[in-house]
Design an enzyme around this catalytic site. Structure first.
Site, PDB file in Angstrom:
ATOM      1  N   LYS A  41     -10.610   0.466  -2.507  1.00 38.37           N
ATOM      2  CA  LYS A  41     -10.480   0.245  -1.068  1.00 38.37           C
ATOM      3  C   LYS A  41     -10.754   1.525  -0.298  1.00 38.37           C
ATOM      4  CE  LYS A  41      -7.167  -1.089   2.547  1.00 38.37           C
ATOM      5  NZ  LYS A  41      -5.802  -1.587   2.855  1.00 38.37           N
ATOM      6  N   ASP A  87       0.862  -1.186   0.000  1.00 41.22           N
ATOM      7  CA  ASP A  87       0.000   0.000   0.000  1.00 41.22           C
ATOM      8  C   ASP A  87       0.899   1.238   0.000  1.00 41.22           C
ATOM      9  OD1 ASP A  87      -1.757  -2.107   0.589  1.00 41.22           O
ATOM     10  OD2 ASP A  87      -3.069  -0.803   1.752  1.00 41.22           O
ATOM     11  N   LYS A  90      -7.055   3.497  -3.333  1.00 43.36           N
ATOM     12  CA  LYS A  90      -7.479   3.499  -1.931  1.00 43.36           C
ATOM     13  C   LYS A  90      -7.690   4.932  -1.474  1.00 43.36           C
ATOM     14  CE  LYS A  90      -5.464   2.160   2.572  1.00 43.36           C
ATOM     15  NZ  LYS A  90      -4.317   1.463   3.201  1.00 43.36           N
TER      16      LYS A  90
END
Length: 309
Positions: free
Chosen positions: A245, A145, A208
């Protein structure tokens, strides 16, 4: 394709109206609610990103990841043999080895995700970001991430943003890369849309919303904008494997179901899998297990009756 970026316009009042309507959606009840909650569990990135993380609390987190819901509750629902686990365990790079070793010893194939690239601020040199990504992958992380440099968005340096993300994608190798936009710090919904498009063009597997450390994290307006970007990217390219996400501030079972419903409405049922949808959360699982306990027993659990993540 900077032509896509130059033409972006976001109708903010329309997005705001849609977001308000989402808040009024009626949630599902009974067995339908239990089914949606178990689906949410399989999409959770169970996370600990604290300065006081230790091997022992990462081990506890991994155990909870493998057994997210009490076995007797799953048996009551007829789901004890379905292999229900969370989507991933997310930790800092220094704790990746602890998580990988614990899950391996438990005979579990849950992927370990690691934040990297100067998380959460992104205010580190590119060389340092790339080195951190490579180390996390070397330690055994199967998902990375990363976080973007917000300054590149705020100053309109789209080619620079593309190049940075492209290099991060190359550093990830075989690991999946989720790119955190830190939407609360991008200034406008138009910037959120543009950053989403650039990120996908550069090869991200997921986009995300947030690090969870900003003042404003996952909200429905930014979720709508990001999912519309995913949809347009698919229409333009035929590439259907970019996931979404939302992360930060998602704490209740009701919120989790609402996000699932929104993804179903905007992107379709095929996105409701761990491969294309994740929920970034640290405390959400506790409330989901509490709601499932209530569904099975008719009463809420006492604090000592549910293992804490």
């Amino acid at each position: 394709e900077l032509g896509w970026i130059s033409k972006v316009y976001v109708n903010r009042p329309a997005v705001a109206r849609h977001a308000e309507q989402i808040k009024k959606w009626k949630t599902v009840r009974g067995n339908w609610q239990a089914a949606w909650l178990l689906k949410a569990v399989t999409c959770i990135d169970l996370t600990t990103l604290s300065g006081d993380d230790t091997p022992s609390n990462v081990q506890r987190l991994c155990f909870k990841a493998k057994h997210p819901i009490r076995e007797d509750l799953l048996k009551a629902l007829g789901m004890h043999d379905k292999g229900i686990t969370v989507g991933a365990v997310c930790v800092y790079p220094a704790r990746v080895s602890d998580a990988v070793n614990t899950l391996k010893a438990a005979g579990c194939n849950i992927p370990v995700a690691s934040v990297a690239a100067g998380f959460p601020s992104g205010q580190t040199p590119l060389e340092t970001k790339l080195a951190e990504i490579r180390l996390a992958v070397e330690y055994g992380a199967r998902e990375i991430d990363i976080v973007i440099s917000r300054s590149l968005v705020l100053t309109g340096q789209w080619e620079g943003l593309y190049e940075e993300i492209r290099l991060c994608r190359a550093a990830c190798g075989e690991a999946h890369m989720k790119t955190i936009l830190a939407t609360g710090e991008l200034g406008s919904l138009a910037n959120v849309y543009k950053a989403s498009m650039i990120t996908m063009m550069a090869g991200s597997d997921f986009i995300k919303t947030s690090t969870g450390k900003e003042v404003e994290n996952a909200t429905f307006p930014v979720g709508i904008v990001m999912m519309r970007a995913i949809k347009e990217y698919y229409w333009q390219t035929g590439y259907k494997v970019v996931g979404f996400k939302p992360a930060g501030g998602i704490r209740t079972a009701k919120e989790a179901i609402t996000w699932l419903m929104l993804v179903k409405e905007e992107l379709g049922v095929e996105w409701l899998t761990p491969e294309l949808f994740r929920l970034g959360a640290s405390s959400l699982l506790g409330d989901i297990e509490q709601q499932i306990f209530y569904h099975v027993t008719g009463s809420y659990a006492l604090q000592h009756e549910l293992a804490m993540a």
